[in-house]
Design a protein around this motif. Structure first.
Motif, PDB file in Angstrom:
ATOM      1  N   LEU A  19       0.880  -1.180   0.000  1.00 17.87           N
ATOM      2  CA  LEU A  19       0.000   0.000   0.000  1.00 17.87           C
ATOM      3  C   LEU A  19       0.918   1.231   0.000  1.00 17.87           C
ATOM      4  O   LEU A  19       1.860   1.307   0.784  1.00 17.87           O
ATOM      5  N   VAL A  20       0.653   2.189  -0.910  1.00 14.06           N
ATOM      6  CA  VAL A  20       1.498   3.398  -0.969  1.00 14.06           C
ATOM      7  C   VAL A  20       0.822   4.516  -0.183  1.00 14.06           C
ATOM      8  O   VAL A  20      -0.320   4.878  -0.474  1.00 14.06           O
ATOM      9  N   GLY A  21       1.511   5.049   0.835  1.00 15.96           N
ATOM     10  CA  GLY A  21       0.886   6.059   1.696  1.00 15.96           C
ATOM     11  C   GLY A  21      -0.098   5.367   2.620  1.00 15.96           C
ATOM     12  O   GLY A  21      -0.068   4.144   2.795  1.00 15.96           O
ATOM     13  N   GLY A  22      -1.019   6.158   3.186  1.00 10.96           N
ATOM     14  CA  GLY A  22      -2.001   5.584   4.108  1.00 10.96           C
ATOM     15  C   GLY A  22      -3.157   4.941   3.363  1.00 10.96           C
ATOM     16  O   GLY A  22      -3.278   5.060   2.139  1.00 10.96           O
ATOM     17  N   GLU A  23      -4.042   4.286   4.142  1.00  9.95           N
ATOM     18  CA  GLU A  23      -5.148   3.543   3.532  1.00  9.95           C
ATOM     19  C   GLU A  23      -6.105   4.438   2.739  1.00  9.95           C
ATOM     20  O   GLU A  23      -6.774   3.973   1.825  1.00  9.95           O
ATOM     21  N   VAL A  24      -6.185   5.729   3.083  1.00  6.31           N
ATOM     22  CA  VAL A  24      -7.088   6.614   2.334  1.00  6.31           C
ATOM     23  C   VAL A  24      -6.322   7.780   1.690  1.00  6.31           C
ATOM     24  O   VAL A  24      -6.880   8.847   1.437  1.00  6.31           O
ATOM     25  N   ASP A  25      -5.041   7.549   1.395  1.00  5.35           N
ATOM     26  CA  ASP A  25      -4.235   8.591   0.738  1.00  5.35           C
ATOM     27  C   ASP A  25      -4.197   8.442  -0.784  1.00  5.35           C
ATOM     28  O   ASP A  25      -3.448   9.146  -1.470  1.00  5.35           O
ATOM     29  N   GLY A  26      -4.961   7.491  -1.325  1.00 10.66           N
ATOM     30  CA  GLY A  26      -4.858   7.153  -2.750  1.00 10.66           C
ATOM     31  C   GLY A  26      -5.084   8.325  -3.690  1.00 10.66           C
ATOM     32  O   GLY A  26      -4.407   8.464  -4.711  1.00 10.66           O
ATOM     33  N   TRP A  27      -6.038   9.196  -3.343  1.00 14.60           N
ATOM     34  CA  TRP A  27      -6.354  10.309  -4.244  1.00 14.60           C
ATOM     35  C   TRP A  27      -5.167  11.257  -4.364  1.00 14.60           C
ATOM     36  O   TRP A  27      -4.802  11.691  -5.462  1.00 14.60           O
ATOM     37  N   LYS A  28      -4.555  11.576  -3.232  1.00 13.71           N
ATOM     38  CA  LYS A  28      -3.393  12.477  -3.218  1.00 13.71           C
ATOM     39  C   LYS A  28      -2.247  11.876  -4.048  1.00 13.71           C
ATOM     40  O   LYS A  28      -1.629  12.557  -4.862  1.00 13.71           O
ATOM     41  N   VAL A  29      -2.009  10.591  -3.862  1.00 11.42           N
ATOM     42  CA  VAL A  29      -0.933   9.929  -4.606  1.00 11.42           C
ATOM     43  C   VAL A  29      -1.277   9.924  -6.108  1.00 11.42           C
ATOM     44  O   VAL A  29      -0.419  10.177  -6.958  1.00 11.42           O
ATOM     45  N   ALA A  30      -2.555   9.676  -6.431  1.00 10.65           N
ATOM     46  CA  ALA A  30      -2.969   9.634  -7.844  1.00 10.65           C
ATOM     47  C   ALA A  30      -2.756  10.982  -8.528  1.00 10.65           C
ATOM     48  O   ALA A  30      -2.378  11.049  -9.700  1.00 10.65           O
ATOM     49  N   MET A  31      -2.962  12.073  -7.790  1.00 10.37           N
ATOM     50  CA  MET A  31      -2.789  13.405  -8.382  1.00 10.37           C
ATOM     51  C   MET A  31      -1.330  13.632  -8.783  1.00 10.37           C
ATOM     52  O   MET A  31      -1.032  14.235  -9.809  1.00 10.37           O
ATOM     53  N   LYS A  32      -0.409  13.134  -7.981  1.00 13.78           N
ATOM     54  CA  LYS A  32       1.022  13.226  -8.315  1.00 13.78           C
ATOM     55  C   LYS A  32       1.299  12.448  -9.609  1.00 13.78           C
ATOM     56  O   LYS A  32       1.983  12.921 -10.517  1.00 13.78           O
ATOM     57  N   VAL A  33       0.711  11.248  -9.702  1.00 19.06           N
ATOM     58  CA  VAL A  33       0.925  10.407 -10.882  1.00 19.06           C
ATOM     59  C   VAL A  33       0.386  11.106 -12.139  1.00 19.06           C
ATOM     60  O   VAL A  33       1.046  11.154 -13.176  1.00 19.06           O
ATOM     61  N   LEU A  34      -0.810  11.692 -12.028  1.00 21.43           N
ATOM     62  CA  LEU A  34      -1.420  12.329 -13.209  1.00 21.43           C
ATOM     63  C   LEU A  34      -0.631  13.552 -13.658  1.00 21.43           C
ATOM     64  O   LEU A  34      -0.541  13.838 -14.854  1.00 21.43           O
ATOM     65  N   THR A  35      -0.056  14.278 -12.717  1.00 20.76           N
ATOM     66  CA  THR A  35       0.763  15.439 -13.096  1.00 20.76           C
ATOM     67  C   THR A  35       2.014  14.971 -13.837  1.00 20.76           C
ATOM     68  O   THR A  35       2.381  15.543 -14.868  1.00 20.76           O
ATOM     69  N   ASP A  36       2.657  13.918 -13.343  1.00 25.14           N
ATOM     70  CA  ASP A  36       3.843  13.393 -14.035  1.00 25.14           C
ATOM     71  C   ASP A  36       3.480  12.903 -15.434  1.00 25.14           C
ATOM     72  O   ASP A  36       4.255  13.032 -16.375  1.00 25.14           O
TER      73      ASP A  36
END
Ligand SMILES: Cc1cc2nc3c(=O)[nH]c(=O)nc-3n(C[C@H](O)[C@H](O)[C@H](O)COP(=O)(O)OP(=O)(O)OC[C@H]3O[C@@H](n4cnc5c(N)ncnc54)[C@H](O)[C@@H]3O)c2cc1C
Length: 378
Positions: free
Chosen positions: A231-248
């Motif tokens: 699991l990357v980050g916390g259990e409900v951090d997925g949206w924040k992590v996804a935003m980083k991915v979409l910017t890249d």
């Protein structure tokens, strides 16, 4: 050697000369000479081998820090390398999603253990990754994904459906966005997982694109296990992590690749239509728009030194620019009716239609520009 001194010891001109010499030595002659006529299997083998060569030559992960296996250089070197590689007709590797999306995400959000385990196989081409974000009913509205990640002893069980998953046919692993808490509010109910794609319970169904190519597939997950450690980050951090991915995904490296492709298409058009005065005005305009794209790309490279929030949001402008320009160039190519190039333009025209859809549709990019760059009301 520290990262700073690694950059300082080589000018961008010296880097370009080194890269050019390496490309000349390493681009396989058979790939260059038989482009388009290789079987899918042969083509994949060249692409897989290319990822390994990049690693052996020190050209994998150019912009990633040295402590994570990268070359410790920057966007300027990455963009320069992409331009030179395209000119040298180098293969495009299969490890693209891993390098552009997974690696920066792990460096920003991953644990030491995840970085240790996954970064090297991404960079040396041993492991291919895919991106499991979109679903049949959640594309633009990505926060609405319904693939479930249910907590069990030691990890999670994943059940659901993803679609338009590029590179999945080759993938060892996926970055996967899934709902971890069905009762929590939107954006606070998602987790980001590193999923082993070579396990039972995963069914891949190819989707053929209008161009005839098969770049993506629909993927069904039935009770597939992922350990807590993935699991990357916390259990409900997925949206924040996804935003980083979409910017890249929309960033400078992608734009550089597209710029080179557009420039090559336009050069072909200009050379085959130099005696067609009726097309001169249209081709001139496309040429100027291509130069503007190059200029805008150089601003991204310059701004890498001091990126800020507003700057990253304006990446959406680049995405709209290159996708619409590419579509206009391929439309002009098709209309020019040069018999020798017909097949090329037909394929490029069909491929370029997808450009205003992937990495977030252009309508969504325009919403971002309006609301978050220009500050217009919703
Ligand atoms: C070649 C290709 C490769 C892809 N690879 C991947 C991949 O590897 N992994 C992955 O996860 N996804 C991938 N995608 C999926 C891509 O990200 C989605 O197709 C895209 O986000 C749009 O989602 P959708 O197809 O569900 O369209 P929808 O969201 O259903 O949109 C349909 C139409 O409505 C418009 N629309 C929707 N909402 C709004 C709004 N709020 N305002 C204005 N207009 C709106 C859209 O712009 C679009 O024109 C790929 C797509 C393509 C074409």
């Amino acid at each position: 050697m520290t990262e700073t001194t690694a950059r300082a010891t080589e000018s961008i001109e010296a880097f370009a000369a080194r890269a050019e010499a390496w490309l000349q030595e390493n681009v396989p002659v058979r790939w260059r000479d038989s482009r388009g006529s290789l079987s899918n299997e042969e083509s994949d083998e060249f692409r897989r081998d290319w990822d390994r060569r990049l690693w052996d030559g020190g050209f994998a992960g150019l912009g990633l820090p040295r402590e994570f296996g990268g070359a410790g250089l920057g966007l300027a070197e990455e963009v320069t390398f992409h331009v030179l590689a395209a000119k040298a007709q180098a293969p495009d590797g299969l490890a693209r999603i891993g390098k552009i999306l997974t690696a920066p995400m792990l460096i920003a959000n991953g644990t030491d253990e995840q970085q240790e385990k996954y970064l090297r196989p991404i960079l040396n081409g041993d492991e291919i990754w895919c991106q499991g974000f979109s679903e049949p009913h959640a594309g633009s509205d990505l926060a609405g994904v319904t693939t479930r990640a249910v907590k069990v002893d030691g990890g999670y069980r994943i059940t659901g459906r993803k679609i338009w998953t590029s590179f999945v046919q080759h993938a060892h692993r996926a970055i996967l966005l899934a709902q971890t808490d069905a009762d929590a509010p939107r954006h606070k109910n998602l987790g980001m997982f590193l999923l082993d794609m070579r396990q039972p319970g995963i069914t891949v169904s190819d989707i053929r694109q209008i161009s005839g190519a098969v770049h993506f597939a629909e993927v069904q997950f039935e009770d597939v296990f992922v350990p807590d450690s993935d699991l990357v980050g916390g259990e409900v951090d997925g949206w924040k992590v996804a935003m980083k991915v979409l910017t890249d995904e929309r960033g400078g490296t992608e734009t550089a690749t597209r710029y080179v492709e557009i420039r090559a298409d336009l050069d072909l058009l200009l050379s085959s239509c130099s005696d067609r005065p009726e097309l001169a005005a249209e081709l001139n305009e496309l040429d100027i728009r291509t130069e503007l794209l190059r200029w805008q790309l150089s601003k991204v490279v310059d701004n890498e030194v001091v990126p800020n929030e507003k700057f990253w949001r304006s990446i959406s402008v680049l995405k709209v620019m290159w996708s619409e320009l590419w579509q206009d160039v391929t439309s002009a190519g098709l209309r020019a009716l040069v018999p020798a190039d017909r097949e090329h333009w037909r394929y490029q025209y069909l491929e370029s239609r997808a450009a205003s859809i992937y990495s977030g549709t252009n309508e969504i990019q325009r919403n971002i520009i309006a609301e978050r760059v220009l500050g217009l009301p919703r």
